[in-house]
Design a protein around this motif. Structure first.
Motif, PDB file in Angstrom:
ATOM      1  N   LEU A   1       5.239  10.588 -11.392  1.00 20.00           N
ATOM      2  CA  LEU A   1       3.794  10.296 -11.397  1.00 20.00           C
ATOM      3  C   LEU A   1       2.985  11.432 -10.766  1.00 20.00           C
ATOM      4  N   ILE A   2       3.323  11.781  -9.534  1.00 23.17           N
ATOM      5  CA  ILE A   2       2.531  12.776  -8.800  1.00 23.17           C
ATOM      6  C   ILE A   2       2.901  14.181  -9.265  1.00 23.17           C
ATOM      7  N   GLY A   3       4.200  14.425  -9.455  1.00 23.10           N
ATOM      8  CA  GLY A   3       4.655  15.778  -9.807  1.00 23.10           C
ATOM      9  C   GLY A   3       4.045  16.275 -11.115  1.00 23.10           C
ATOM     10  N   PHE A   4       4.054  15.430 -12.142  1.00 25.99           N
ATOM     11  CA  PHE A   4       3.481  15.876 -13.422  1.00 25.99           C
ATOM     12  C   PHE A   4       1.953  15.934 -13.337  1.00 25.99           C
ATOM     13  N   GLY A   5       1.373  15.086 -12.480  1.00 31.43           N
ATOM     14  CA  GLY A   5      -0.073  15.180 -12.241  1.00 31.43           C
ATOM     15  C   GLY A   5      -0.414  16.531 -11.622  1.00 31.43           C
ATOM     16  N   ALA A   6       0.443  16.991 -10.711  1.00 30.22           N
ATOM     17  CA  ALA A   6       0.209  18.296 -10.074  1.00 30.22           C
ATOM     18  C   ALA A   6       0.338  19.427 -11.093  1.00 30.22           C
ATOM     19  N   MET A   7       1.302  19.285 -12.001  1.00 29.53           N
ATOM     20  CA  MET A   7       1.457  20.285 -13.078  1.00 29.53           C
ATOM     21  C   MET A   7       0.175  20.373 -13.901  1.00 29.53           C
ATOM     22  N   ASP A   8      -0.378  19.188 -14.229  1.00 27.65           N
ATOM     23  CA  ASP A   8      -1.616  19.158 -15.023  1.00 27.65           C
ATOM     24  C   ASP A   8      -2.751  19.874 -14.307  1.00 27.65           C
ATOM     25  N   ARG A   9      -2.684  19.876 -12.961  1.00 29.29           N
ATOM     26  CA  ARG A   9      -3.755  20.519 -12.183  1.00 29.29           C
ATOM     27  C   ARG A   9      -3.453  21.981 -11.880  1.00 29.29           C
ATOM     28  N   GLY A  10      -2.416  22.523 -12.491  1.00 25.93           N
ATOM     29  CA  GLY A  10      -2.157  23.964 -12.354  1.00 25.93           C
ATOM     30  C   GLY A  10      -1.244  24.373 -11.222  1.00 25.93           C
ATOM     31  N   ALA A  11      -0.439  23.433 -10.701  1.00 27.93           N
ATOM     32  CA  ALA A  11       0.545  23.838  -9.680  1.00 27.93           C
ATOM     33  C   ALA A  11       1.428  24.938 -10.257  1.00 27.93           C
ATOM     34  N   GLY A  12       1.786  25.905  -9.414  1.00 26.73           N
ATOM     35  CA  GLY A  12       2.671  26.976  -9.890  1.00 26.73           C
ATOM     36  C   GLY A  12       4.083  26.454 -10.057  1.00 26.73           C
ATOM     37  N   LYS A  13       4.471  25.623  -9.083  1.00 26.70           N
ATOM     38  CA  LYS A  13       5.832  25.084  -9.096  1.00 26.70           C
ATOM     39  C   LYS A  13       5.814  23.693  -8.478  1.00 26.70           C
ATOM     40  N   VAL A  14       6.615  22.802  -9.020  1.00 27.72           N
ATOM     41  CA  VAL A  14       6.744  21.471  -8.426  1.00 27.72           C
ATOM     42  C   VAL A  14       8.215  21.212  -8.120  1.00 27.72           C
ATOM     43  N   VAL A  15       8.468  20.804  -6.885  1.00 23.88           N
ATOM     44  CA  VAL A  15       9.814  20.381  -6.503  1.00 23.88           C
ATOM     45  C   VAL A  15       9.808  18.853  -6.519  1.00 23.88           C
ATOM     46  N   PHE A  16      10.591  18.278  -7.428  1.00 24.63           N
ATOM     47  CA  PHE A  16      10.735  16.826  -7.515  1.00 24.63           C
ATOM     48  C   PHE A  16      11.935  16.458  -6.649  1.00 24.63           C
ATOM     49  N   SER A  17      11.735  15.602  -5.640  1.00 17.16           N
ATOM     50  CA  SER A  17      12.903  15.192  -4.838  1.00 17.16           C
ATOM     51  C   SER A  17      12.949  13.672  -4.758  1.00 17.16           C
ATOM     52  N   ASP A  18      14.163  13.159  -4.725  1.00 18.40           N
ATOM     53  CA  ASP A  18      14.341  11.702  -4.685  1.00 18.40           C
ATOM     54  C   ASP A  18      15.784  11.412  -4.260  1.00 18.40           C
ATOM     55  N   VAL A  19      16.034  10.176  -3.848  1.00 18.12           N
ATOM     56  CA  VAL A  19      17.416   9.760  -3.557  1.00 18.12           C
ATOM     57  C   VAL A  19      18.113   9.266  -4.828  1.00 18.12           C
ATOM     58  N   SER A  20      17.373   9.126  -5.898  1.00 17.70           N
ATOM     59  CA  SER A  20      17.948   8.621  -7.153  1.00 17.70           C
ATOM     60  C   SER A  20      18.202   9.766  -8.126  1.00 17.70           C
ATOM     61  N   GLN A  21      19.475  10.010  -8.407  1.00 20.72           N
ATOM     62  CA  GLN A  21      19.803  11.063  -9.381  1.00 20.72           C
ATOM     63  C   GLN A  21      19.289  10.671 -10.772  1.00 20.72           C
ATOM     64  N   ASP A  22      19.336   9.370 -11.074  1.00  8.97           N
ATOM     65  CA  ASP A  22      18.850   8.922 -12.390  1.00  8.97           C
ATOM     66  C   ASP A  22      17.371   9.247 -12.574  1.00  8.97           C
ATOM     67  N   LEU A  23      16.584   9.065 -11.507  1.00  7.94           N
ATOM     68  CA  LEU A  23      15.154   9.364 -11.630  1.00  7.94           C
ATOM     69  C   LEU A  23      14.916  10.869 -11.708  1.00  7.94           C
ATOM     70  N   LEU A  24      15.715  11.644 -10.978  1.00  7.64           N
ATOM     71  CA  LEU A  24      15.586  13.106 -11.099  1.00  7.64           C
ATOM     72  C   LEU A  24      15.927  13.543 -12.518  1.00  7.64           C
ATOM     73  N   ASP A  25      16.966  12.916 -13.102  1.00 12.03           N
ATOM     74  CA  ASP A  25      17.337  13.258 -14.492  1.00 12.03           C
ATOM     75  C   ASP A  25      16.200  12.897 -15.448  1.00 12.03           C
ATOM     76  N   THR A  26      15.551  11.751 -15.188  1.00 10.25           N
ATOM     77  CA  THR A  26      14.408  11.336 -16.026  1.00 10.25           C
ATOM     78  C   THR A  26      13.296  12.390 -15.945  1.00 10.25           C
ATOM     79  N   CYS A  27      13.006  12.835 -14.736  1.00  6.62           N
ATOM     80  CA  CYS A  27      11.956  13.865 -14.556  1.00  6.62           C
ATOM     81  C   CYS A  27      12.371  15.169 -15.233  1.00  6.62           C
ATOM     82  N   GLU A  28      13.644  15.516 -15.111  1.00 10.08           N
ATOM     83  CA  GLU A  28      14.110  16.784 -15.688  1.00 10.08           C
ATOM     84  C   GLU A  28      13.977  16.755 -17.218  1.00 10.08           C
ATOM     85  N   SER A  29      14.359  15.611 -17.823  1.00  9.07           N
ATOM     86  CA  SER A  29      14.233  15.497 -19.285  1.00  9.07           C
ATOM     87  C   SER A  29      12.772  15.622 -19.694  1.00  9.07           C
TER      88      SER A  29
END
Ligand SMILES: C[S@@+](CC[C@H](N)C(=O)[O-])C[C@H]1O[C@@H](n2cnc3c(N)ncnc32)[C@H](O)[C@@H]1O
Length: 287
Positions: free
Chosen positions: A56-84
């Motif tokens: 939610l927040i990470g892709f919102g930051a991308m839309d606002r021109g972030a140079g880089k976003v580090v997505f971190s979570d305790v759930s590997q499944d959610l990180l995989d979802t973000c990566e896809s």
């Protein structure tokens, strides 16, 4: 989806009691916008979103021109979802994915990010002091943290006859038994979701070394509005607890269920109740 971990299963599916996800997504979109507004993100900056969920927040930051976003979570499944999603959007080269708990961000280098954000994550973290210390450590001097957390200690029932937003005088013993299903999973005096309020958030930020701290608290006491009974029963407030329907089923004998539902269902369907909610937005600058 049985193969997903607990967090992914709840976040991607079970948290939506209704087929129409738009109202929930619109509500979350408003929070995302405010968290990012409060972060004062500048184009090209690096943002770390702690407990990123499905982005939610990470892709919102991308839309606002972030140079880089580090997505971190305790759930590997959610990180995989973000990566896809990042790959599909052609953003993968500006993203990093880090499996880490908010209170142990060792995989993130000290002073390496401009902004730390988080939404509804500290409610699941026991050692909030350490989480704030980690946010401070990974930020460059002059970096900002911006977070949103529900203050659930405010939403606790005001008297024994209350079940969620509804008052059921005379049914206190049944209400207590349903409530105890939730309390077993989230003991009120020790669960990280209930053991803090907005003042604690300010204190924790200050203790970690942050300056120029701002906190905005919004409290609402209002009608829940009419709801469909089926949607109400399917509601799963968070991944640690069962659905409201399952809790009623587990706690009560069939004749007791009938008695409780006979009183509760009209209140739910007619929106005759009171919701108490409090949410806090905190933003702060590192030294
Ligand atoms: C309510 S969801 C919020 C997700 C996302 N921040 C959003 O705004 O949609 C809570 C998230 O916190 C993550 N989480 C739970 N415990 C955590 C911890 N100790 N450290 C980091 N993330 C955690 C969960 O996996 C989940 O993605």
């Amino acid at each position: 989806m049985g193969t997903r971990d607990l967090w992914a299963d709840w976040l991607l599916a079970r948290r939506f009691p209704d087929e129409d996800r738009r109202p929930v997504l619109a509500y979350l979109g408003r929070i995302r916008d405010k968290v990012l507004d409060n972060a004062g993100l500048l184009g090209g900056e690096t943002l770390l979103d702690v407990g990123c969920g499905d982005g939610l927040i990470g892709f919102g930051a991308m839309d606002r021109g972030a140079g880089k976003v580090v997505f971190s979570d305790v759930s590997q499944d959610l990180l995989d979802t973000c990566e896809s999603a990042a790959s599909e959007l052609g953003l993968a080269d500006r993203c990093r994915f880090a499996l880490a708990s908010a209170d142990d961000l060792a995989v993130i280098e000290s002073r390496s990010v401009d902004v730390v954000t988080t939404r509804s994550v500290l409610i699941y973290v026991k050692d909030k002091e350490q989480a704030f210390a980690e946010f401070y450590r990974v930020l460059r001097p002059g970096g900002r943290v911006s977070l949103f957390e529900p203050i659930n200690s405010f939403s606790r029932p005001v008297s024994p006859g209350w079940l969620w937003a509804y008052e059921l005088p005379g049914l206190e013993p049944l209400v207590e038994r349903v409530g105890s299903v939730f309390e077993r999973n989230q003991p009120p005096d020790s669960d990280p979701m209930l053991d803090f309020d907005e003042r604690d958030l300010v204190r924790l930020a200050e203790q970690a070394g942050f300056g120029e701290i701002q906190l905005q608290l919004t409290i609402e006491v209002k009608s829940p509005g009419p709801r469909s009974w089926e949607s109400f029963l399917r509601t799963v407030p968070n991944p640690k607890v069962p659905s409201l329907g399952d809790a009623i089923e587990e706690a009560l004998e069939p004749h007791e269920r009938e008695e409780l539902i006979g009183r509760l269902r009209p209140l739910v369907e007619q929106g005759r109740g009171r919701v108490r909610s409090a949410v806090a937005y905190l933003s702060a600058t590192s030294g």
